[in-house]
Each structure stands twice: as C-alpha cells, then as structure tokens.
Scaffold this motif. Structure first.
Motif, PDB file in Angstrom:
ATOM      1  N   GLY B 108      43.496  43.062  34.055  1.00 53.23           N
ATOM      2  CA  GLY B 108      44.281  43.045  35.326  1.00 53.23           C
ATOM      3  C   GLY B 108      43.530  42.777  36.457  1.00 53.23           C
ATOM      4  N   ALA B 109      42.393  43.529  36.679  1.00 54.20           N
ATOM      5  CA  ALA B 109      41.655  43.539  37.824  1.00 54.20           C
ATOM      6  C   ALA B 109      41.034  42.031  37.947  1.00 54.20           C
ATOM      7  N   ARG B 110      40.618  41.504  36.695  1.00 57.46           N
ATOM      8  CA  ARG B 110      39.801  40.380  36.688  1.00 57.46           C
ATOM      9  C   ARG B 110      40.799  39.359  37.097  1.00 57.46           C
ATOM     10  N   ALA B 111      42.104  39.187  36.815  1.00 61.12           N
ATOM     11  CA  ALA B 111      42.959  38.083  37.105  1.00 61.12           C
ATOM     12  C   ALA B 111      43.114  38.315  38.563  1.00 61.12           C
ATOM     13  N   VAL B 116      41.907  35.679  43.676  1.00 58.28           N
ATOM     14  CA  VAL B 116      41.357  35.515  45.337  1.00 58.28           C
ATOM     15  C   VAL B 116      40.324  34.541  45.522  1.00 58.28           C
ATOM     16  N   LEU B 117      39.531  34.367  44.568  1.00 57.59           N
ATOM     17  CA  LEU B 117      38.368  33.660  44.569  1.00 57.59           C
ATOM     18  C   LEU B 117      38.595  32.231  43.721  1.00 57.59           C
ATOM     19  N   SER B 118      39.649  31.628  43.510  1.00 56.66           N
ATOM     20  CA  SER B 118      40.054  30.430  42.830  1.00 56.66           C
ATOM     21  C   SER B 118      39.524  29.256  43.333  1.00 56.66           C
ATOM     22  N   PRO B 119      39.420  28.117  42.645  1.00 54.44           N
ATOM     23  CA  PRO B 119      38.908  26.675  42.937  1.00 54.44           C
ATOM     24  C   PRO B 119      39.714  26.465  44.151  1.00 54.44           C
ATOM     25  N   ALA B 120      41.038  26.650  44.075  1.00 51.96           N
ATOM     26  CA  ALA B 120      41.884  26.216  45.290  1.00 51.96           C
ATOM     27  C   ALA B 120      41.532  26.770  46.429  1.00 51.96           C
ATOM     28  N   VAL B 121      41.235  28.165  46.447  1.00 50.36           N
ATOM     29  CA  VAL B 121      40.960  28.916  47.745  1.00 50.36           C
ATOM     30  C   VAL B 121      39.488  28.438  48.227  1.00 50.36           C
ATOM     31  N   SER B 223      42.318  42.009  51.871  1.00 46.98           N
ATOM     32  CA  SER B 223      43.753  42.247  51.984  1.00 46.98           C
ATOM     33  C   SER B 223      44.383  41.728  50.916  1.00 46.98           C
ATOM     34  N   GLN B 224      44.059  40.659  50.258  1.00 49.73           N
ATOM     35  CA  GLN B 224      44.950  39.905  49.318  1.00 49.73           C
ATOM     36  C   GLN B 224      44.735  40.840  47.976  1.00 49.73           C
ATOM     37  N   ILE B 225      43.597  41.431  48.011  1.00 52.17           N
ATOM     38  CA  ILE B 225      43.516  42.470  46.701  1.00 52.17           C
ATOM     39  C   ILE B 225      44.283  43.739  46.883  1.00 52.17           C
ATOM     40  N   TYR B 226      44.392  43.993  48.116  1.00 53.67           N
ATOM     41  CA  TYR B 226      45.633  45.168  48.449  1.00 53.67           C
ATOM     42  C   TYR B 226      46.777  44.750  48.131  1.00 53.67           C
ATOM     43  N   ALA B 227      47.250  43.416  48.392  1.00 57.68           N
ATOM     44  CA  ALA B 227      48.551  42.881  48.130  1.00 57.68           C
ATOM     45  C   ALA B 227      48.689  42.757  46.907  1.00 57.68           C
ATOM     46  N   ALA B 228      48.020  42.791  45.967  1.00 59.32           N
ATOM     47  CA  ALA B 228      48.080  42.469  44.518  1.00 59.32           C
ATOM     48  C   ALA B 228      48.421  43.992  44.067  1.00 59.32           C
ATOM     49  N   ALA B 229      47.987  45.149  44.762  1.00 57.59           N
ATOM     50  CA  ALA B 229      48.157  46.410  44.424  1.00 57.59           C
ATOM     51  C   ALA B 229      49.638  46.683  44.868  1.00 57.59           C
ATOM     52  N   GLU B 230      50.101  46.367  46.023  1.00 60.27           N
ATOM     53  CA  GLU B 230      51.294  46.191  46.503  1.00 60.27           C
ATOM     54  C   GLU B 230      52.472  45.835  45.508  1.00 60.27           C
ATOM     55  N   ALA B 231      52.022  44.576  44.825  1.00 58.91           N
ATOM     56  CA  ALA B 231      52.716  43.952  43.958  1.00 58.91           C
ATOM     57  C   ALA B 231      52.686  44.739  42.404  1.00 58.91           C
ATOM     58  N   VAL B 360      32.444  36.536  39.277  1.00 58.20           N
ATOM     59  CA  VAL B 360      33.908  35.728  39.384  1.00 58.20           C
ATOM     60  C   VAL B 360      33.773  35.056  40.857  1.00 58.20           C
ATOM     61  N   GLY B 361      32.543  35.301  41.533  1.00 48.54           N
ATOM     62  CA  GLY B 361      32.296  34.645  42.787  1.00 48.54           C
ATOM     63  C   GLY B 361      31.490  33.348  42.672  1.00 48.54           C
ATOM     64  N   GLN B 362      31.264  32.769  41.724  1.00 45.34           N
ATOM     65  CA  GLN B 362      30.317  31.691  41.241  1.00 45.34           C
ATOM     66  C   GLN B 362      30.741  30.504  42.117  1.00 45.34           C
ATOM     67  N   LEU B 363      31.951  30.198  42.179  1.00 43.98           N
ATOM     68  CA  LEU B 363      32.207  28.946  42.988  1.00 43.98           C
ATOM     69  C   LEU B 363      32.025  29.121  44.444  1.00 43.98           C
ATOM     70  N   LEU B 364      32.044  30.401  44.949  1.00 41.67           N
ATOM     71  CA  LEU B 364      31.815  30.499  46.368  1.00 41.67           C
ATOM     72  C   LEU B 364      30.089  30.594  46.506  1.00 41.67           C
TER      73      LEU B 364
END
Lengths: 107, 410
Positions: B108-111, B116-121, B223-231, B360-364
């Motif tokens: 869940g955490a990895r997803a 948050v760090l996806s290719p699109a971002v 903040s996007q990580i916290y948004a996932a917690a709110e969701a 998980v941050g390899q693209l960045l």
C-alpha cells in the motif's frame, strides 16, 4: 521456440526466437534490438520498454496489471489502446509470431 | 573467530566450513578508500561467502545478488536492511513503511510512492529541472574553479528536491547530515555510526518536525502522501514515515550519483569527449556512472526460513549482505566491467537495487543526473581535476567529500 517480430518506427523488422518465460524487454536486450531501453531492468518501474502490440494480437496477452497501467500513463511516446510494457509480456508458445512495433522514443 | 557455543550455530558449522570464509571488513576506512580489491576477493572466493567478523553471509556476484533481491519471501526486509536484526533489536527509529516491510504491508505504501513519483509526474518537472541545471552550470562557469561536490553534486539536488517534496525552507542544512546518519546506521556499531549518532539529535528533531503535514508546502510530494492518508490508502502515521523516507533517501543518494558521474567523466577524458560531442548520451552516461561507482554499495536482507543459495545452506534468521557494487562489476555478467563506457548498455545493474524494493525515486534521480550532465556537456569543453579528491566515508554510501575541478567553457 516461439518467434517475435520487432518493428522499428522506420519499418525495419527483426525476427527473434525467444525462449518461453523470457520477457520481451529481456529478449530485445539479448538480440540487441534498438529502441527498447528497459532502464529499470524489468522491474516494472520506468516505462522505457513501451511497445505497440499488433492490434490483431492484443487479445492474446494477459491483461495489464495495475502497475503497468499506471506506468503506461507516463510513457514518452503516445499511449494507445495497444500500448504495453515489453518487460510485462512473458514469451509463451501461444504468442508465436507476435508483432510489436516500437514507439519513436522511450524517454 | 572462535566458534559460537550456541547449539544451533555448532550444528551449522560443518556446513559453513564448506563455504569460503573471509575476514574482510566492508565497514572500515581502508575499504571505503578502495573497495574494489575486497569486491574482487569476495566474488572470486565463491558464490556465497561467510563473513565471520560480522556473523553474516555475503553475496557479491551478479547472479546471487539478483536472486536475493528478487526473492523477498525468503530474503525479507522487515527485519531491517542493515546489520541489525529487528527481530532481536529495536530499530533506532520507527521502521520505514516501504524500505523495512514485506508484502502485503509494503504494497500500500509503495503504491502511494509509485504514484507520487510516477513517470507522468517526472515528465512534468523535466523542463524546470533542466532550466535550474543550466543556470547552475552557467554560474559555475563564471567561477571556473569549483568543488564539484559542494558546488554541483550537492548544490543541484538541494536546489530542486526539497522544493519538490515541499520541505520547509528553514533548516535545510539538516538534510545532508540526516541522510548520512540514516545510511551510517545500516552498518555495524563502528566509529562512523557512533559519531553520526552523537550529533544526531538536532537533525532528527528538524526532520520529525518537518515531516508533519502542517509544515509541508501544499503542492509538493509530501502533501500528496498525506492526501493518500486522507483517502484511507495508508495511515497518517505511515504518511509521516513515508515523507521521512523521502527526506532520508532522496538527496544523499542522488548527490553521490551525480558526484560519481562528474568524477568518472573528469577521470576519463575520452568518455567526456564523447559526451561533449553528443550530449544526448547524458542519460546513459549517468546510468553507467551509477553502475561503475555504485553510490549505494550494500544492503542486508534476513532469511525467513532455511534456504540454499548456489549450494550454500543458510539457516532461518541469518543476515545476508548484498554487495551491489561488486555485482555491478562482476565479469561473469559484464564485459570489460572495470571500464567506464558511457555507450554501454548499463541497464540491469543494481545501483538502484532490484525487485520489489527497487529505488522508487529512480526516475527522478535519472532525470536530475541527465539534466546536469547534459547542461555540462553543452556548456563545458573539458573538466580537469586540479587537486586531490577526498572520499567521504559512510557505512552504505560511496562518494566523495571534495572534488576540486576546473571547468573550461565550450
């Protein structure tokens, strides 16, 4: 051994015999096919092994995982209905003759 | 090394004797200055080696490192990815919800981080990061003589990553010491680890404070990580720890990778000339530098059951040290492994790890490396080392403390 055809954007074709169980990103690396990068080494994390599967054959493939689907949103070239990540397609006898077209860029 | 009196270990000893045993210390100053000789010894000793000094197993060949990375069921992360076994010792800090967990807890955490760090971002921030890199190189060219570590390898990631995460502007000088502490803590209780802990308090309190949702900029990764917690995807506690993971793992690693790339390119002028002539090689040059220098040198796993690696028998609850840097130069896998070649197909190295925990941050990281090298390649005709480079010692990370160079404008 099942055969796979990689088609470059300029139409050049490479036909490769691929052992069952090997994925199409690995196979491209083994056969030195240009245009498939596979930066993450097949871990379904980088979206640099994007291919367009021949539309007539797309139904032969197992459905995309959620991870693959999300990564395809970020591919460098246009995402199409037949877009897949080569590292997520494992070769199997039923896929003999599969044709995949390479996009013009991966990054 | 005296034999342990413990019954289980005595029973295991005959098996261990069939496995080569080496008395090397991969957490010593000598090793940090030059790990290559030890890497060679480890690879040539056998597919699996017993390190009596630390009572753990070691793998240093490509195939065995790959097997361990890809079998999370047998080689788990939830008992810690450092030398400490969390089943026996309390972790020094609450464990990371991604780095130090196994499926299904991990997923869940990895997803969330994947998204948050996806290719699109990463694609969206490319232009901005590229501009910042070009401005930085222009400034450095005015000065000509620079420390490529402080002025570029550290300065560049620090000028982009904290803003992407949305870290508070105040106190960012704590970022690098915190990361260094975190990576030293994976090692044994040596001088480096003790020194890091002796000065840790102010850094850790800044990090813990900065990871709170109220202290993060509203549009950043944090903040996007916290948004996932709110969701409801993860808990609020997990969100705080995931933000902390970004603080710990997102800067120092990239710093050392960019530093490695500049060091390699400055040390091998033929490769630099290739890059200067064709800046589109920047991305591959960065990838090759990550293979060649392996900024993240080692990680541990712990066996969840008795198992076998290439003929060696391992008991349940034993630590396995993976030498990522040694595998990245294993001649069994790589042609001319000790040659830095920016046109090599470097994909498949373990510089970013591998398997479900792969960086998980390899693209960045790749984007940061690419835009820095690309800006250098287009604006600089030569990089010459004009002083003695110094290594920075760390129990996990390999990199330089200083790299004095002269930049020659193109």
């Amino acid at each position: 051994m099942p055969r796979i055809v990689y088609v470059q954007p300029d139409g050049a074709r490479d036909e490769c015999d691929v052992e069952a169980g090997i994925n199409l990103m690995q196979a491209a690396a083994v056969h030195a096919i240009e245009g498939i990068v596979g930066e993450c080494g097949g871990n379904c994390m980088c979206a640099t092994c994007h291919v367009y599967v021949d539309p007539h054959q797309i139904d032969l493939l197992p459905a995309r995982s959620e991870a693959e689907d999300a990564l395809l949103d970020g591919v460098a070239a246009e995402r199409r209905a037949n877009s897949r990540l080569a590292c997520q397609i494992n070769m199997q006898p039923a896929l003999d003759g599969l044709i995949v077209r390479l996009p013009d860029r991966q990054i | 090394m005296p034999l342990p009196a413990d019954k289980t270990d005595c029973e295991n000893e005959p098996v261990r004797r069939q496995v080569p045993s080496l008395d090397v210390d991969p957490f010593s100053a000598d090793y940090f200055e030059n790990p290559l000789r030890v890497h060679h010894e480890l690879r040539e000793a056998g597919p699996v080696v017993w390190l009596g000094r630390y009572q753990c197993w070691a793998v240093a060949r490509y195939t065995e490192v790959r097997s361990v990375l890809h079998d999370w069921r047998t080689f788990c992360s939830s008992r810690g990815v450092g030398i400490q076994d969390f089943a026996k010792e309390e972790p020094w800090r609450p464990r990371s919800p991604v780095l130090e967990t196994d499926p299904p807890q991990h997923d869940g955490a990895r997803a969330v981080l994947n998204r948050v760090l996806s290719p699109a971002v990463i694609k969206r921030v490319r232009q901005e990061l590229s501009l910042v890199a070009e401005r930085r190189i222009d400034e450095l060219l005015q000065r000509r003589n620079i420390d490529a570590i402080a002025d570029l390898a550290e300065a560049y990631p620090l000028s982009v990553f904290p803003d992407l995460v949305g870290m508070p502007k105040e106190g960012r000088e704590h970022i690098l010491p915190t990361a260094s502490l975190n990576f030293n803590a994976f090692g044994p209780n040596n001088e480096l680890r003790r020194a890091a802990f002796a000065t840790a308090a102010p850094h850790m309190s800044w990090v813990m404070e900065s990871c709170k949702s109220t202290n993060l900029a509203p549009d950043g990764f944090g903040s996007q990580i916290y948004a996932a917690a709110e969701a409801g995807e993860i808990t609020t506690d997990e969100a705080a720890l995931l933000v902390r993971t970004l603080f710990f793992a997102g800067v120092d690693t990239t710093v050392n990778a960019i530093g490695a790339a500049i060091y390699c390119l400055a040390s091998f002028p033929t490769q630099w000339k290739k890059l200067h002539a064709d800046p589109s090689l920047a991305r591959n040059a960065f990838e090759e530098a990550v293979r060649y220098e392996s900024p993240v040198q080692t990680f541990f796993r712990t066996t969840t059951q008795s198992t076998e690696i290439t003929g060696a028998h391992l008991n349940e609850g034993e630590k396995v040290l993976m030498f990522l840097g040694a595998a990245n130069r294993d001649p069994r896998h790589w042609e001319r492994p000790d040659e830095f070649d920016i046109e090599r197909r470097a994909s498949g190295h373990f510089g970013f790890g591998g398997g479900i925990h792969m960086c998980v941050g390899q693209l960045l990281a790749r984007l940061e490396g690419e835009v820095v090298l690309s800006a250098l390649a287009r604006r600089v005709s030569a990089i010459s080392i004009n002083g003695q480079p110094k290594r920075r010692h760390n129990n996990t990370l390999r990199g330089l403390a200083t790299l004095p160079v002269t930049l020659h404008a193109a």
